[in-house]
Design an enzyme around this catalytic site. Structure first.
Site, PDB file in Angstrom:
ATOM      1  N   ASP A  89      20.101  11.737  81.534  1.00  0.00           N
ATOM      2  CA  ASP A  89      21.888  11.895  82.477  1.00  0.00           C
ATOM      3  C   ASP A  89      21.877  11.751  83.784  1.00  0.00           C
ATOM      4  O   ASP A  89      21.103  12.353  84.304  1.00  0.00           O
ATOM      5  CB  ASP A  89      21.917  13.447  81.800  1.00  0.00           C
ATOM      6  CG  ASP A  89      22.993  14.073  82.601  1.00  0.00           C
ATOM      7  OD1 ASP A  89      23.938  13.390  83.213  1.00  0.00           O
ATOM      8  OD2 ASP A  89      23.317  15.521  82.506  1.00  0.00           O
ATOM      9  N   ASP A 107      32.846  19.807  80.316  1.00  0.00           N
ATOM     10  CA  ASP A 107      31.358  19.384  81.281  1.00  0.00           C
ATOM     11  C   ASP A 107      31.685  19.945  82.644  1.00  0.00           C
ATOM     12  O   ASP A 107      32.379  19.100  83.339  1.00  0.00           O
ATOM     13  CB  ASP A 107      31.246  17.975  80.922  1.00  0.00           C
ATOM     14  CG  ASP A 107      29.832  17.592  82.166  1.00  0.00           C
ATOM     15  OD1 ASP A 107      29.411  18.427  82.497  1.00  0.00           O
ATOM     16  OD2 ASP A 107      29.609  16.437  81.929  1.00  0.00           O
ATOM     17  N   LYS A 157      27.060   8.486  92.825  1.00  0.00           N
ATOM     18  CA  LYS A 157      27.859   8.330  91.459  1.00  0.00           C
ATOM     19  C   LYS A 157      29.041   8.211  91.692  1.00  0.00           C
ATOM     20  O   LYS A 157      29.973   7.397  90.829  1.00  0.00           O
ATOM     21  CB  LYS A 157      27.532   9.545  90.504  1.00  0.00           C
ATOM     22  CG  LYS A 157      27.846   8.922  89.072  1.00  0.00           C
ATOM     23  CD  LYS A 157      27.662  10.183  87.906  1.00  0.00           C
ATOM     24  CE  LYS A 157      27.830   9.946  86.492  1.00  0.00           C
ATOM     25  NZ  LYS A 157      27.525  10.967  85.661  1.00  0.00           N
ATOM     26  N   GLU A 207      29.017  10.553  77.976  1.00  0.00           N
ATOM     27  CA  GLU A 207      28.533  11.955  78.137  1.00  0.00           C
ATOM     28  C   GLU A 207      29.079  12.911  76.967  1.00  0.00           C
ATOM     29  O   GLU A 207      28.191  13.640  76.434  1.00  0.00           O
ATOM     30  CB  GLU A 207      28.549  12.347  79.717  1.00  0.00           C
ATOM     31  CG  GLU A 207      27.940  11.668  80.682  1.00  0.00           C
ATOM     32  CD  GLU A 207      28.393  11.932  81.980  1.00  0.00           C
ATOM     33  OE1 GLU A 207      29.180  12.487  82.207  1.00  0.00           O
ATOM     34  OE2 GLU A 207      27.667  11.382  83.069  1.00  0.00           O
TER      35      GLU A 207
END
Lengths: 266, 215
Positions: free
Chosen positions: A8, A195, A70, A173
């Site tokens: 992850d 999330d 990211k 994800e």
């Protein structure tokens, strides 16, 4: 065949896991944590630090401590998200002269692309996994947000390749979350996956049929996460304390540090 | 004489019969030996296979036992570490409470008792291999220190730890918790700052009294 690791690769933190006896096991980092901060630092002595160590020195070396990479993965320079994020980070983000993308430039003139920075994080996770399993690891599965487009997915694959990993799959994800909860073994249904990360918040609607997930919709706030919640709790505590005691704790670094820890725990 | 001759002939015939019988027996025995040899070879091969299999299993078992032992120790060690790390929060509070003791209470015998409790706590940490990390005056090292304040100064070299916000601890050769520290910054602008006592903060109100000394 060697073991395949699952990664992850998060905006704030990253995690690596491996299947053991049919169950996924999260691998602790060399520093002992279950998560590794997605931070890469280049020290004045030329040393490269990744994860916890990079985070610990970040305020002494802000211009050469790269976090939240990211946010720039596989994005073009003129992407509004790039334009918004580049002003929020203390390191220098420039347009890559060779492509439409971006590069992170350090004080010593060296520059890195987002996949190169991500690769350093992946390399660290790979090393930790190799130390844990005692085997050489060369294959990985990496998760990405459901909203990642092809370029962003390719950039993530590139990062894996630079880290010496053969990326077998790129998984969404929310799909990975649903699989982890065993939702694929239930009947056909629609599920919502929330999330809340350290710096981002995503919500996705998945539709399940015949053990296959389809992401029907995904949205979220790329600049809202647990860190913002902590900040609000700290601000509230400061205000309450000032109201009760008339003392402004925000000037006392020791008090601020204790408040920050308490807020994170809360 | 004839009788004698006849008798000899008969004897020979009997001897010949015996010889013939022996030859038959010999070939049967040879065949049996061959069979037995074959069986022996099979048995030897089987024994060798069994032996190899047993050795492999024994080695596997030895490896398994070693790994199980390692894992058990690691699990126990980790559980211990987690417990000790939690205990450190109490140690911190105790340190702060003792450091902030009102001076008029310092001479009470009861307070002496508290110091004994503190010493016992230190001895317990010591016996578990927990030692405190030296920070102030050392060059900043992210392996043992976590920078929480970066302060412009010219009274200390760049990158030196000039104050401790929270003490760090090591367990044997591993960092249990890094020290939270203040680091000197000599970068631009720092030279223009007025001189000030930068060590004041480190020895401030939260610096714990340390009678036993586990540094």
């Amino acid at each position: 065949m060697g073991k395949i690791i699952g990664i992850d690769l998060g905006t704030t933190n990253s995690v690596v896991a491996v299947m053991e006896g049919g169950e996924p096991t999260v691998i602790a980092s060399a520093e002992g944590g279950r998560t590794v901060p997605s931070v890469v630092a280049f020290t004045k002595t030329g040393e490269r630090l990744v994860g916890q160590l990079a985070k610990r020195q970040s305020i002494t070396n802000p211009a050469a401590t790269v976090y939240s990479i990211k946010r720039f993965m596989g994005r073009r320079w003129d992407d509004p998200e790039v334009q918004r994020s580049k002003d929020l980070v203390p390191y220098t983000v420039d347009k890559d002269p060779k492509s439409d993308g971006i590069r992170v430039t350090l004080a010593d003139g060296k520059s890195y692309t987002p996949p190169e920075i991500s690769a350093m994080i992946l390399q660290k996770l790979r090393t930790d996994a190799e130390a844990y399993t005692g085997e050489k690891i060369s294959d990985a599965v990496i998760t990405v947000p459901a909203y990642f487009d092809d370029t962003q997915r390719q950039a993530t694959k590139d990062a894996g390749r630079i880290a010496g990993l053969d990326v077998k799959r790129i998984i969404n994800e929310p799909t990975a979350s649903a699989l982890a909860y065993g939702l694929d073994k239930k009947k056909d249904e629609k599920v919502a996956v929330y999330d809340l990360g350290g710096g981002t918040f995503d919500i996705s609607i998945l539709e399940l049929g015949d053990g296959v997930f389809e992401v029907k919709a995904t949205n979220g706030d790329t600049h809202l996460g647990g860190d913002d919640f902590d900040q609000r709790v700290i601000e509230w505590l400061l205000a309450e304390f000032k109201k009760d005691q008339g003392i402004d704790l925000s000037k006392d670094p020791q008090a601020m540090q204790r408040l920050k820890e308490a807020a994170e725990k809360a | 004489m004839n009788d004698e001759h006849r008798g000899r002939l008969r004897q020979r015939t009997r001897a010949e019969e015996r010889t013939a019988g022996l030859e038959v027996q010999l070939s049967a025995l040879t065949a049996e030996i061959e069979t037995l040899r074959g069986q022996l070879d099979d048995a030897r091969r089987e024994a060798a296979d069994n032996r190899a299999g047993w050795q492999r299993a024994a080695a596997d078992f030895a490896n398994y036992r070693r790994r199980a032992e390692q894992e058990r120790e690691a699990t126990l060690g980790l559980a211990n570490e987690m417990l000790l790390a939690k205990l450190l929060a109490v140690v911190d509070d105790f340190d702060r409470a003792l450091a902030a003791m009102p001076s008029e209470l310092e001479h009470l015998g009861w307070i002496e008792g508290l110091w004994l409790v503190e010493r016992k706590l230190r001895a317990l940490l010591d016996s578990e291999g927990v030692t405190s990390i030296e920070a102030v005056g050392k060059p900043f090292d992210p392996r043992e220190h976590e920078a929480v304040i970066h302060e412009q100064t010219r009274t200390a070299p760049d990158g030196q730890v000039i104050g401790e916000v929270q003490r760090g601890y090591r367990i044997r050769d591993r960092v249990l918790r890094p020290a939270l520290v203040k680091v000197a910054d000599n970068s631009e602008g720092a030279a223009g700052l007025p001189d000030k006592d930068t060590t004041e903060h480190g020895a401030g109100p939260s610096a714990p009294h340390d009678p036993g000394g586990i540094h």
